[in-house]
Design a protein around this motif. Structure first.
Motif, PDB file in Angstrom:
ATOM      1  N   ALA A 362       0.870  -1.189   0.000  1.00 14.77           N
ATOM      2  CA  ALA A 362       0.000   0.000   0.000  1.00 14.77           C
ATOM      3  C   ALA A 362       0.902   1.233   0.000  1.00 14.77           C
ATOM      4  CB  ALA A 362      -0.894  -0.009   1.231  1.00 14.77           C
ATOM      5  N   TRP A 363       0.330   2.361  -0.324  1.00 16.98           N
ATOM      6  CA  TRP A 363       1.135   3.594  -0.374  1.00 16.98           C
ATOM      7  C   TRP A 363       0.434   4.702   0.389  1.00 16.98           C
ATOM      8  CZ3 TRP A 363       0.756   8.698  -1.643  1.00 16.98           C
ATOM      9  CH2 TRP A 363       1.949   9.397  -1.812  1.00 16.98           C
ATOM     10  N   ALA A 364       1.214   5.505   1.119  1.00 16.00           N
ATOM     11  CA  ALA A 364       0.646   6.685   1.801  1.00 16.00           C
ATOM     12  C   ALA A 364       1.714   7.777   1.865  1.00 16.00           C
ATOM     13  CB  ALA A 364       0.196   6.313   3.215  1.00 16.00           C
ATOM     14  N   PRO A 365       1.305   9.040   2.050  1.00 17.79           N
ATOM     15  CA  PRO A 365       2.284  10.110   2.213  1.00 17.79           C
ATOM     16  C   PRO A 365       3.046   9.946   3.535  1.00 17.79           C
ATOM     17  CG  PRO A 365       0.034  11.003   2.089  1.00 17.79           C
ATOM     18  CD  PRO A 365      -0.078   9.524   2.065  1.00 17.79           C
ATOM     19  N   TRP A 366       4.186  10.585   3.635  1.00 17.85           N
ATOM     20  CA  TRP A 366       5.056  10.463   4.814  1.00 17.85           C
ATOM     21  C   TRP A 366       4.281  10.603   6.125  1.00 17.85           C
ATOM     22  CZ3 TRP A 366      10.319   9.559   5.386  1.00 17.85           C
ATOM     23  CH2 TRP A 366      11.086   9.569   4.242  1.00 17.85           C
ATOM     24  N   ASP A 367       3.466  11.660   6.205  1.00 20.82           N
ATOM     25  CA  ASP A 367       2.861  11.955   7.510  1.00 20.82           C
ATOM     26  C   ASP A 367       1.725  10.979   7.865  1.00 20.82           C
ATOM     27  OD1 ASP A 367       1.208  12.878   5.546  1.00 20.82           O
ATOM     28  OD2 ASP A 367       0.613  14.712   6.590  1.00 20.82           O
ATOM     29  N   ARG A 368       1.361  10.084   6.947  1.00 16.44           N
ATOM     30  CA  ARG A 368       0.272   9.147   7.253  1.00 16.44           C
ATOM     31  C   ARG A 368       0.761   7.691   7.339  1.00 16.44           C
ATOM     32  NH1 ARG A 368      -4.949   9.271   4.626  1.00 16.44           N
ATOM     33  NH2 ARG A 368      -5.728   9.280   6.744  1.00 16.44           N
ATOM     34  N   LEU A 369       2.070   7.506   7.188  1.00 22.39           N
ATOM     35  CA  LEU A 369       2.581   6.132   7.134  1.00 22.39           C
ATOM     36  C   LEU A 369       2.378   5.374   8.443  1.00 22.39           C
ATOM     37  CD1 LEU A 369       5.807   6.742   5.035  1.00 22.39           C
ATOM     38  CD2 LEU A 369       3.916   5.220   4.424  1.00 22.39           C
ATOM     39  N   SER A 370       2.632   6.087   9.532  1.00 17.05           N
ATOM     40  CA  SER A 370       2.517   5.414  10.826  1.00 17.05           C
ATOM     41  C   SER A 370       1.052   5.020  11.083  1.00 17.05           C
ATOM     42  CB  SER A 370       3.088   6.362  11.880  1.00 17.05           C
ATOM     43  OG  SER A 370       2.548   6.130  13.088  1.00 17.05           O
ATOM     44  N   GLY A 371       0.127   5.921  10.736  1.00 15.67           N
ATOM     45  CA  GLY A 371      -1.296   5.621  10.904  1.00 15.67           C
ATOM     46  C   GLY A 371      -1.725   4.463  10.013  1.00 15.67           C
ATOM     47  N   LEU A 372      -1.196   4.427   8.802  1.00 17.77           N
ATOM     48  CA  LEU A 372      -1.555   3.337   7.882  1.00 17.77           C
ATOM     49  C   LEU A 372      -1.061   2.000   8.435  1.00 17.77           C
ATOM     50  CD1 LEU A 372      -2.606   2.239   5.163  1.00 17.77           C
ATOM     51  CD2 LEU A 372      -0.368   2.756   4.177  1.00 17.77           C
ATOM     52  N   GLU A 373       0.165   2.015   8.949  1.00 21.92           N
ATOM     53  CA  GLU A 373       0.725   0.752   9.475  1.00 21.92           C
ATOM     54  C   GLU A 373      -0.143   0.222  10.607  1.00 21.92           C
ATOM     55  OE1 GLU A 373       3.028  -2.173  11.548  1.00 21.92           O
ATOM     56  OE2 GLU A 373       2.405  -0.309  12.442  1.00 21.92           O
ATOM     57  N   ARG A 374      -0.548   1.112  11.510  1.00 18.46           N
ATOM     58  CA  ARG A 374      -1.352   0.686  12.662  1.00 18.46           C
ATOM     59  C   ARG A 374      -2.733   0.180  12.194  1.00 18.46           C
ATOM     60  NH1 ARG A 374      -0.880   5.041  15.199  1.00 18.46           N
ATOM     61  NH2 ARG A 374      -2.835   5.937  14.505  1.00 18.46           N
ATOM     62  N   THR A 375      -3.341   0.954  11.287  1.00 18.99           N
ATOM     63  CA  THR A 375      -4.693   0.596  10.821  1.00 18.99           C
ATOM     64  C   THR A 375      -4.698  -0.765  10.127  1.00 18.99           C
ATOM     65  OG1 THR A 375      -5.074   2.937  10.454  1.00 18.99           O
ATOM     66  CG2 THR A 375      -6.636   1.445   9.423  1.00 18.99           C
ATOM     67  N   LEU A 376      -3.694  -0.952   9.272  1.00 20.59           N
ATOM     68  CA  LEU A 376      -3.644  -2.209   8.515  1.00 20.59           C
ATOM     69  C   LEU A 376      -3.326  -3.389   9.445  1.00 20.59           C
ATOM     70  CD1 LEU A 376      -4.085  -2.539   5.530  1.00 20.59           C
ATOM     71  CD2 LEU A 376      -1.636  -2.421   5.160  1.00 20.59           C
ATOM     72  N   ARG A 377      -2.405  -3.168  10.354  1.00 18.83           N
ATOM     73  CA  ARG A 377      -2.035  -4.247  11.297  1.00 18.83           C
ATOM     74  C   ARG A 377      -3.245  -4.661  12.125  1.00 18.83           C
ATOM     75  NH1 ARG A 377       0.152  -2.763  15.922  1.00 18.83           N
ATOM     76  NH2 ARG A 377       1.201  -0.950  15.008  1.00 18.83           N
ATOM     77  N   GLU A 378      -3.969  -3.669  12.633  1.00 13.75           N
ATOM     78  CA  GLU A 378      -5.135  -3.992  13.473  1.00 13.75           C
ATOM     79  C   GLU A 378      -6.215  -4.729  12.659  1.00 13.75           C
ATOM     80  OE1 GLU A 378      -4.452  -0.326  16.584  1.00 13.75           O
ATOM     81  OE2 GLU A 378      -6.207  -0.235  15.271  1.00 13.75           O
ATOM     82  N   ALA A 379      -6.332  -4.354  11.386  1.00 14.85           N
ATOM     83  CA  ALA A 379      -7.381  -4.976  10.563  1.00 14.85           C
ATOM     84  C   ALA A 379      -7.033  -6.424  10.198  1.00 14.85           C
ATOM     85  CB  ALA A 379      -7.581  -4.159   9.278  1.00 14.85           C
ATOM     86  N   VAL A 380      -5.749  -6.674   9.927  1.00 21.24           N
ATOM     87  CA  VAL A 380      -5.365  -7.994   9.400  1.00 21.24           C
ATOM     88  C   VAL A 380      -5.041  -8.991  10.523  1.00 21.24           C
ATOM     89  CG1 VAL A 380      -3.671  -9.176   7.917  1.00 21.24           C
ATOM     90  CG2 VAL A 380      -4.560  -6.945   7.241  1.00 21.24           C
ATOM     91  N   SER A 381      -4.595  -8.465  11.680  1.00 18.08           N
ATOM     92  CA  SER A 381      -4.132  -9.351  12.767  1.00 18.08           C
ATOM     93  C   SER A 381      -5.139 -10.410  13.231  1.00 18.08           C
ATOM     94  CB  SER A 381      -3.692  -8.528  13.969  1.00 18.08           C
ATOM     95  OG  SER A 381      -2.556  -7.828  13.628  1.00 18.08           O
ATOM     96  N   PRO A 382      -6.450 -10.151  13.235  1.00 18.60           N
ATOM     97  CA  PRO A 382      -7.349 -11.219  13.677  1.00 18.60           C
ATOM     98  C   PRO A 382      -7.264 -12.482  12.812  1.00 18.60           C
ATOM     99  CG  PRO A 382      -8.510  -9.120  13.590  1.00 18.60           C
ATOM    100  CD  PRO A 382      -7.161  -8.890  12.994  1.00 18.60           C
ATOM    101  N   TYR A 383      -6.757 -12.365  11.604  1.00 21.13           N
ATOM    102  CA  TYR A 383      -6.738 -13.517  10.695  1.00 21.13           C
ATOM    103  C   TYR A 383      -5.343 -14.050  10.423  1.00 21.13           C
ATOM    104  CZ  TYR A 383     -11.052 -11.049   9.915  1.00 21.13           C
ATOM    105  OH  TYR A 383     -12.228 -10.389  10.110  1.00 21.13           O
ATOM    106  N   ALA A 384      -4.329 -13.220  10.682  1.00 21.60           N
ATOM    107  CA  ALA A 384      -2.974 -13.630  10.290  1.00 21.60           C
ATOM    108  C   ALA A 384      -1.945 -12.904  11.143  1.00 21.60           C
ATOM    109  CB  ALA A 384      -2.743 -13.291   8.817  1.00 21.60           C
ATOM    110  N   PHE A 385      -0.781 -13.497  11.169  1.00 19.86           N
ATOM    111  CA  PHE A 385       0.358 -12.917  11.858  1.00 19.86           C
ATOM    112  C   PHE A 385       0.971 -11.874  10.912  1.00 19.86           C
ATOM    113  CE2 PHE A 385       4.965 -13.403  12.623  1.00 19.86           C
ATOM    114  CZ  PHE A 385       4.992 -13.130  13.966  1.00 19.86           C
TER     115      PHE A 385
END
Ligand SMILES: Cc1cc2nc3c(=O)[nH]c(=O)nc-3n(C[C@H](O)[C@H](O)[C@H](O)COP(=O)(O)OP(=O)(O)OC[C@H]3O[C@@H](n4cnc5c(N)ncnc54)[C@H](O)[C@@H]3O)c2cc1C
Length: 482
Positions: A362-385
């Motif tokens: 996925a791609w995001a601007p510099w200032d949104r990268l940390s938020g994207l990482e957290r959002t994606l991790r929280e969304a995917v973690s229930p199904y996968a490591f």
């Protein structure tokens, strides 16, 4: 006279090109790429994707003959390079003809005002072309992890990025022009831009002119530890702004060292044992939890400098405002060793054990990268490591590459968990407003989210070009939402 055949498409192709692949094992191999769900197909599902034949043209002339014949007879064609795409872009539908480009291996060196270049057949794999260029002291400096099997044509069609993209850019910065053969048989030498990311829906490329450089010498690298992604991103930004571009600049997430061990391509004779261990670990959530507790929550900034005198990388620390205690060469070396370890047999074997390991880009601007990482991790973690990597930085932002891995006891559960993780990732990107694709393409896997994965204007232009280039929609139909 044409010989009678039970497979008229294969007979026609043999007649035109002198050979054609039509044995069940050849067709089965070309019915899928590295898209994991294709490994889990039932025999019934596989039938929907078995091509009728696979043609292996060796030059423009043969390719042009094939495309003229296909348009005249309404035969659907699916171009295929190394079949390393992870999203099903090269997956055909039943009864179609796959164009396997791997015999197109022309090679000619040239020179222009900006330096050397090579005109290379679209079917060269990265590793073979690199070895051939190295004989003349040259290199493409395009090093995707899959370079052992991915091809020049596949790179352009998927807009590939290599490990040294910070310095040399993605394939779009390296390709000068292409020779493209259109439905109907027209052969055009033209700018590559229209074919970048088109996934074989407009034309089949037979050749590309690619910029070359002197073979890089030794490299020096450093890994620098940070207690959080935000701190690491701050240092990455300083490195981006202050240093002459390093050859690689990446942020490795806390779990990535573990994930490097889990990666599908285990070299050496103990590979299969490691696959089994990984499969067991992934099946037992308690073991994973224990493991997670032992992993320190730190991020590593990796900087790689080519042709740098040994030890010179340490000089950048003061400019980045970091203490030498947090840096080590070993961390960078460990990353270097984990690259290019891929081998497709292991990938398939792990999936056959109902394990999955895939990458979400996925791609995001510099200032949104940390938020994207957290959002994606929280969304995917229930199904996968999950484990994260940030790479391919440019002045606007970067690519988040999130690996996600899991295992289940049964096929149906494995497919379910994999699909749930994939869906959750895309929906999270949509909610967050990030682009859910960077360099891995669209394929079949991303058709439902194509709007979130492509730039709207670019996609509209592709649609327009498709209408004039391939009016009967015989090239890779239904891909790219076309
Ligand atoms: C373990 C692993 C690691 C990977 N690492 C990276 C990485 O570091 N960077 C990266 O960018 N990608 C990576 N990938 C993804 C993949 O390798 C790339 O997308 C690659 O560019 C695909 O090349 P290919 O030759 O295998 O193409 P294929 O998978 O065969 O085809 C991909 C698409 O290109 C089209 N196509 C192929 N050749 C032509 C042609 N001559 N003319 C027109 N269309 C054509 C096909 O129709 C299809 O739509 C990785 C994949 C795996 C499995």
């Amino acid at each position: 006279m044409k010989p009678p055949s039970t497979n008229p498409l294969a007979a026609d192709i043999k007649w035109m090109l002198g050979s054609c692949l039509d044995q069940p094992s050849d067709l089965r191999e070309r019915s899928r790429d590295c898209w994991l769900p294709s490994v889990w197909w039932t025999p019934e599902e596989e039938k929907f994707h078995l091509p009728a034949a696979a043609a292996q043209p060796k030059d423009d002339l043969q390719l042009s003959t094939l495309l003229a014949w296909a348009q005249e007879n309404g035969v659907v064609l699916v171009p295929r390079g190394g079949g390393t795409g992870t999203l099903g872009a090269a997956v055909p539908e039943a009864g179609t003809v796959v164009i396997d480009t791997t015999r197109m291996r022309s090679f000619k060196l040239g020179q222009d005002e900006k330096g050397p270049f090579v005109r290379a057949g679209a079917g060269w794999t990265g590793a073979a072309l690199e070895a051939k260029l190295n004989e003349s002291g040259l290199s493409l400096c395009h090093f995707p992890d899959s370079m052992a099997a991915s091809t020049v044509g596949g790179w352009i069609s998927t807009r590939s990025f290599g490990q040294l993209s910070m310095r040399y850019g993605g394939i779009e910065q390296q390709v000068l022009s292409v020779v493209a053969v259109y439905p109907g048989g027209r052969v055009m030498e033209e700018e590559a831009s229209v074919h970048l990311g088109a996934e074989g829906t407009l034309a089949v490329m037979s050749e590309a002119a690619l910029r070359c450089r002197k073979t890089p010498g030794s490299w020096d690298g450093l890994g620098i530890r940070f207690p959080s992604l935000e701190d690491a991103l701050g240092a990455a930004r300083r490195a981006f702004d202050l240093l002459a571009p390093p050859s690689a600049l990446m942020l490795q997430g806390p779990m990535d060292v573990y994930a490097a061990g889990l990666r599908v391509g285990y070299p050496g004779e103990f590979g299969f044992i490691k696959e089994l261990v990984s499969a067991c670990v992934l099946r037992i959530p308690l073991l994973l939890e224990l493991f997670k507790r032992h992993v320190r929550n730190e991020w590593v900034l990796i900087l790689i400098f080519e042709n740098a005198p040994e030890g010179s990388a340490w000089n950048v620390l003061a400019r980045l405002g970091v203490s030498p205690e947090s840096a080590s060469r070993e961390l960078a070396a460990a990353w270097g060793e984990s690259c290019f370890q891929w081998n497709p047999v292991s990938l398939r074997r792990a999936a056959e054990l109902f394990c999955f390991l895939d990458v979400f880009d996925a791609w995001a601007p510099w200032d949104r990268l940390s938020g994207l990482e957290r959002t994606l991790r929280e969304a995917v973690s229930p199904y996968a490591f999950t484990t994260s990597f940030l790479k391919h930085f440019d002045k606007d932002g970067a690519c988040l590459q999130m690996s996600f891995a899991g295992a289940r006891r049964k096929r149906i559960e494995c497919v379910g968990a994999y699909e749930a993780a994939w869906r959750a990732g895309h929906e999270a990107c949509l909610r967050f407003g990030a682009r859910a694709s960077h360099h891995r393409g669209i394929g079949l896997a991303r058709q439902p989210w194509i709007k979130a994965c492509t730039d709207a204007r670019w996609h509209a232009a592709l649609r327009e070009r498709k209408a004039s280039a391939d009016p009967f929609n015989i090239l890779n139909p239904r891909k790219m939402g076309l």
